[in-house]
Design a protein around this motif. Sequence first.
Motif, mmCIF file in Angstrom:
data_model
loop_
_atom_site.group_PDB
_atom_site.id
_atom_site.type_symbol
_atom_site.label_atom_id
_atom_site.label_comp_id
_atom_site.label_asym_id
_atom_site.label_seq_id
_atom_site.Cartn_x
_atom_site.Cartn_y
_atom_site.Cartn_z
ATOM 1 N N ASN A 31 0.848 -1.178 0.000
ATOM 2 C CA ASN A 31 0.000 0.000 0.000
ATOM 3 C C ASN A 31 0.894 1.241 0.000
ATOM 4 O O ASN A 31 1.753 1.380 0.861
ATOM 5 N N TYR A 33 0.246 4.270 0.797
ATOM 6 C CA TYR A 33 0.073 5.071 2.008
ATOM 7 C C TYR A 33 0.856 4.472 3.166
ATOM 8 O O TYR A 33 1.362 5.198 4.015
ATOM 9 N N ILE A 36 4.369 5.609 2.859
ATOM 10 C CA ILE A 36 4.486 7.019 3.248
ATOM 11 C C ILE A 36 4.458 7.149 4.759
ATOM 12 O O ILE A 36 5.259 7.894 5.344
ATOM 13 N N VAL A 37 3.556 6.408 5.418
ATOM 14 C CA VAL A 37 3.471 6.466 6.878
ATOM 15 C C VAL A 37 4.769 5.955 7.503
ATOM 16 O O VAL A 37 5.254 6.511 8.494
ATOM 17 N N PHE A 61 -2.234 11.100 10.017
ATOM 18 C CA PHE A 61 -2.227 10.579 8.648
ATOM 19 C C PHE A 61 -2.294 9.053 8.635
ATOM 20 O O PHE A 61 -3.021 8.456 7.848
ATOM 21 N N THR A 65 -5.356 6.815 7.042
ATOM 22 C CA THR A 65 -5.103 6.035 5.827
ATOM 23 C C THR A 65 -5.000 4.534 6.060
ATOM 24 O O THR A 65 -4.952 3.778 5.088
ATOM 25 N N THR A 68 -7.361 2.259 4.221
ATOM 26 C CA THR A 68 -7.232 1.990 2.787
ATOM 27 C C THR A 68 -6.578 0.645 2.509
ATOM 28 O O THR A 68 -6.483 0.237 1.351
#
Length: 104
Positions: A31, A33, A36-37, A61, A65, A68
């Motif tokens: 994923n 996201y 990014i996390v 955040f 997310t 998702t």
Amino acid sequence: MILSNRAKWKNGLDDLSIEEKEELNKIKKQNPYGLIVMLMGLTSFLFGPRFVIIPIVTILFGLLTIRTFDKVREDNPWTFYVGLGLAIYGLYLFITGYEHDVKI
């Protein structure tokens, strides 16, 4: 013959059969996201003790997310967990007043 092999490599997925394309689509992916996390969590761990906004934004955040994540198409949610854990630890370091030296 070498030229034809190079031409095949440039085409990429165009030379694959339908079965091969379906098999490649079955492979689970990460994923974006979550990645990014995880990167934001690393930043939160490194710079969170000085700038408290970074861990707070990362936690918000990450919690927004994580919904998702799709178990069918994606590999695992551990990128979210690691990122959130590092952000929470960065926030904890700020609360306790501990600052570590980051040499970049």
